[in-house]
Design an enzyme around this catalytic site. Structure first.
Site, short mmCIF file in Angstrom:
data_model
loop_
_atom_site.label_atom_id
_atom_site.label_comp_id
_atom_site.label_asym_id
_atom_site.label_seq_id
_atom_site.Cartn_x
_atom_site.Cartn_y
_atom_site.Cartn_z
N ASP A 1 1.11 3.31 3.54
CA ASP A 1 1.71 2.35 4.47
C ASP A 1 3.20 2.23 4.19
O ASP A 1 4.03 2.23 5.10
CB ASP A 1 1.06 0.97 4.31
CG ASP A 1 -0.42 0.97 4.67
OD1 ASP A 1 -1.19 1.66 3.97
OD2 ASP A 1 -0.81 0.28 5.64
N ARG B 1 -15.73 -2.97 10.62
CA ARG B 1 -15.37 -2.65 9.24
C ARG B 1 -16.45 -1.77 8.59
O ARG B 1 -17.56 -1.66 9.10
CB ARG B 1 -15.24 -3.95 8.43
CG ARG B 1 -14.10 -4.85 8.84
CD ARG B 1 -12.76 -4.36 8.38
NE ARG B 1 -12.70 -4.10 6.96
CZ ARG B 1 -11.62 -3.62 6.32
NH1 ARG B 1 -10.52 -3.36 7.00
NH2 ARG B 1 -11.63 -3.41 5.04
N GLY C 1 -7.44 7.04 1.61
CA GLY C 1 -6.88 7.26 2.94
C GLY C 1 -7.72 6.70 4.07
O GLY C 1 -7.33 5.77 4.74
N ASP D 1 -11.10 5.30 4.69
CA ASP D 1 -12.29 4.64 4.14
C ASP D 1 -13.66 5.12 4.62
O ASP D 1 -14.38 5.76 3.90
CB ASP D 1 -12.20 3.12 4.42
CG ASP D 1 -10.88 2.52 3.98
OD1 ASP D 1 -9.88 3.24 3.87
OD2 ASP D 1 -10.85 1.30 3.74
N TRP E 1 0.86 -1.20 0.00
CA TRP E 1 0.00 0.00 0.00
C TRP E 1 0.89 1.24 0.00
O TRP E 1 1.96 1.25 0.62
CB TRP E 1 -0.87 0.03 1.25
CG TRP E 1 -2.28 -0.44 1.06
CD1 TRP E 1 -3.39 0.35 0.94
CD2 TRP E 1 -2.76 -1.79 0.98
NE1 TRP E 1 -4.52 -0.43 0.79
CE2 TRP E 1 -4.16 -1.75 0.80
CE3 TRP E 1 -2.15 -3.05 1.01
CZ2 TRP E 1 -4.95 -2.89 0.67
CZ3 TRP E 1 -2.93 -4.18 0.89
CH2 TRP E 1 -4.31 -4.09 0.72
N SER E 2 0.38 2.31 -0.63
CA SER E 2 1.22 3.49 -0.83
C SER E 2 1.63 4.19 0.46
O SER E 2 2.81 4.31 0.78
CB SER E 2 0.49 4.47 -1.75
OG SER E 2 1.17 5.70 -1.81
N TYR F 1 -13.38 1.38 12.89
CA TYR F 1 -12.46 1.84 11.86
C TYR F 1 -12.18 3.33 11.96
O TYR F 1 -11.69 3.82 12.97
CB TYR F 1 -13.08 1.44 10.52
CG TYR F 1 -12.11 0.88 9.52
CD1 TYR F 1 -11.08 0.04 9.90
CD2 TYR F 1 -12.22 1.20 8.16
CE1 TYR F 1 -10.21 -0.47 8.95
CE2 TYR F 1 -11.36 0.68 7.22
CZ TYR F 1 -10.36 -0.15 7.62
OH TYR F 1 -9.51 -0.64 6.69
N TRP F 2 -12.53 4.12 10.93
CA TRP F 2 -12.20 5.55 10.94
C TRP F 2 -13.31 6.39 11.57
O TRP F 2 -13.30 7.61 11.46
CB TRP F 2 -11.92 6.03 9.51
CG TRP F 2 -10.65 5.45 8.95
CD1 TRP F 2 -10.55 4.36 8.12
CD2 TRP F 2 -9.31 5.91 9.16
NE1 TRP F 2 -9.22 4.11 7.82
CE2 TRP F 2 -8.45 5.05 8.43
CE3 TRP F 2 -8.75 6.95 9.90
CZ2 TRP F 2 -7.06 5.21 8.42
CZ3 TRP F 2 -7.37 7.11 9.88
CH2 TRP F 2 -6.54 6.25 9.15
N GLN G 1 -3.11 7.71 -2.34
CA GLN G 1 -3.23 7.96 -0.89
C GLN G 1 -2.33 9.13 -0.49
O GLN G 1 -1.48 9.56 -1.28
CB GLN G 1 -2.83 6.70 -0.11
CG GLN G 1 -3.84 5.57 -0.22
CD GLN G 1 -3.47 4.38 0.65
OE1 GLN G 1 -2.31 3.99 0.69
NE2 GLN G 1 -4.44 3.80 1.33
N GLU H 1 -3.95 -2.46 14.37
CA GLU H 1 -4.21 -1.47 13.31
C GLU H 1 -4.78 -0.18 13.93
O GLU H 1 -4.39 0.92 13.55
CB GLU H 1 -5.20 -2.09 12.33
CG GLU H 1 -5.44 -1.31 11.07
CD GLU H 1 -6.45 -2.02 10.16
OE1 GLU H 1 -7.00 -3.08 10.56
OE2 GLU H 1 -6.70 -1.51 9.05
C1 9WN Z 1 -8.39 -0.16 1.48
C2 9WN Z 1 -3.73 -0.73 4.45
C3 9WN Z 1 -4.93 0.18 4.25
C4 9WN Z 1 -4.65 1.63 4.70
C5 9WN Z 1 -5.92 2.48 4.70
C6 9WN Z 1 -6.97 1.76 5.55
C7 9WN Z 1 -7.23 0.36 5.00
C8 9WN Z 1 -8.03 -0.68 2.87
C9 9WN Z 1 -9.13 -1.60 3.37
O1 9WN Z 1 -6.02 -0.39 4.99
O2 9WN Z 1 -7.80 0.49 3.71
O3 9WN Z 1 -7.32 0.57 0.95
O4 9WN Z 1 -9.24 -2.71 2.83
O5 9WN Z 1 -9.88 -1.20 4.26
O6 9WN Z 1 -8.14 2.50 5.60
O7 9WN Z 1 -5.65 3.75 5.23
O8 9WN Z 1 -3.71 2.22 3.83
O9 9WN Z 1 -3.27 -0.64 5.78
#
Ligand code: 9WN
Length: 444
Positions: A42, A210, A174, A176, A39-40, A369-370, A113, A414
């Protein structure tokens, strides 16, 4: 003795072990099972972690990511490197990027991202031992034009208005299921991505943490539309329903432009690149200032399609702090807000850390999550910003409490429940281990 936040040197060893365990050979899985690809953003945090172990390996992480940079300059949000033994949904077939960008070394998604990468390169350089400097400098010089091209993409294609604010196209750019996107997602007409099977819920075992299926229907519908517009930024701007001026993303770009300027001598940047970067930096700061409300202290995203402000109290509210604002008035108002009862001063919090959404927001959900949990990488960006702004005591406190939160259990989660400190989401999340390494070294 290093202040290890309760973990001692063992915490450093355990964090390093997570990076080694997730190292797939030149690139690092974001998490062992839930996120098996590269992932970018990350990768940028992960490179900061590697920098404490091996500067060369840290740079390799970013070089591999930038090898998949698009001709437009965009750095894709996922590079699908893991192979069929490591399924992830949605995989490359949903994006069908090869039809548009056939030259890439690996399949990727078609979105991006936040640009943390320049911050990572600056940290790598700071941590490079003297004897390794000539070799690392040569590699930074080679990577630098790609970083400038990445920032140029964000400053132009993603900001055709030249507002200083980056337009994001998708919640996956970024954060979700942040409530920041709820209204824009609700406006999407007839979302119908066809049948699909999610893997994340069974992988995690607790679907309530989620995004919902309502969210996923819209995420996938947006992917279909992006594919239909062949990822052409001009067409997307004309027709696509989800365009957000994202103040957090924009703030990271401001900080990243400053980092590229800091590296200009190391990289031998041209005068013209230096001028361009300084111009983007000023424009970014002005863009954020225009979104800042001095009375409430909030900095608000803007929905380009609906032409409306997104006034929610989330971590993104602090975009001026993340951008290390040069305006003392903005800084003071935001520092006060940060420790108010709406954020880190909320009496129920387990640690005085910034939650992803304010507990005072109706959309707040403490385990989802967020929409509430504390994310270590966001708090890392904030501790860096607070240090740069001279709020060093507050930064040190945030670092100590972040380390204590992570050290409470060896799983490098996470994200974390803000009221109980419970470890949630994936375990052995690479970027959590990476920022742990950085925080531990700052504490020593
Ligand atoms: C979708 C990898 C990524 C983070 C994101 C986070 C989550 C992915 C998902 O995980 O997103 O890209 O499947 O939920 O929201 O910030 O880069 O850790």
């Amino acid at each position: 003795m290093p202040d290890s936040g309760g973990g001692g040197p063992a915490l450093r060893d355990r964090a390093a072990a997570v990076l080694h365990e997730n190292d797939a050979g030149g690139w690092t899985r974001a998490a062992p099972r839930l996120y098996p690809h590269q992932w970018s953003w990350d990768s940028a945090f992960i490179a900061i972690g590697w920098a404490h172990l091996d500067a060369g390996r840290a740079l390799t992480e970013l070089e591999g990511l930038f090898a998949a940079q698009w001709p437009t300059g965009m750095v894709p949000h996922i590079v699908f490197r893991a192979g069929p033994d490591h399924p992830y949904f949605p995989g490359p077939e949903w994006w069908d990027v090869s039809a548009v960008v056939p030259s890439l070394p690996a399949a990727t998604t078609g979105i991006c991202q936040p640009p943390v990468h320049a911050l990572a390169v600056r940290r790598i350089w700071q941590l490079t031992p003297a004897d390794a400097r000539p070799a690392i400098r040569a590699r930074i010089q080679a990577l630098y034009p790609r970083l400038v091209a990445w920032h140029r993409y964000l400053a132009t294609e993603r900001d055709p208005e030249a507002s200083g604010l980056v337009t994001t196209y998708h919640p996956w750019e970024g954060t979700d299921n942040s409530p920041r996107w709820d209204r824009a997602l609700a406006r999407i007409q007839a979302p119908d991505p066809g049948p699909y099977t999610r893997l994340d819920e069974s992988e995690l075992g607790d679907p309530s943490q989620r995004p919902t299926n309502w969210d996923y229907d819209r995420y996938l519908t947006l992917v279909e539309l992006l594919r239909k517009y062949r990822y052409d930024d001009g067409l997307i701007y004309q027709h696509y329903p989800f365009l957000i001026k994202d103040v957090f993303f924009s703030a990271v770009l401001v900080a990243a432009n400053a980092a590229l300027l800091d590296l200009a001598d190391v990289a031998g940047a041209s005068d013209s690149d230096r001028e361009t970067l300084a111009g983007w930096l000023d424009r970014g700061r002005a863009g954020l200032a225009a979104r800042f409300d001095a009375r409430s202290g909030l900095c608000a995203d803007y929905d380009v399609r609906a032409k409306e402000d997104i006034r929610l109290r989330t971590f993104a509210t602090f975009a001026p702090l993340f951008a290390r604002t040069a305006d003392a008035g903005q800084r003071d108002v935001q520092l006060q807000l940060l420790d108010s009862a709406d954020f880190c001063g909320h009496p129920g919090l387990h640690w005085r850390l910034l939650p992803s959404t304010s507990p005072a927001e109706p959309a707040f959900e403490s385990r989802t999550y967020w929409r509430g949990p504390v994310w270590p990488v966001i708090n890392w960006l904030l501790t860096e910003a607070l240090t740069a702004l001279g709020a060093t005591d507050r930064a040190a406190q945030m670092r100590r409490e972040s380390l204590a939160q992570i050290a409470g259990n060896g799983d490098f989660a996470e994200y974390y429940e803000p009221f109980t400190g419970e470890h949630l989401g994936s375990q052995h999340q690479s970027w959590t281990a990476a920022v742990t390494l950085d925080w531990l070294s700052a504490a020593s």
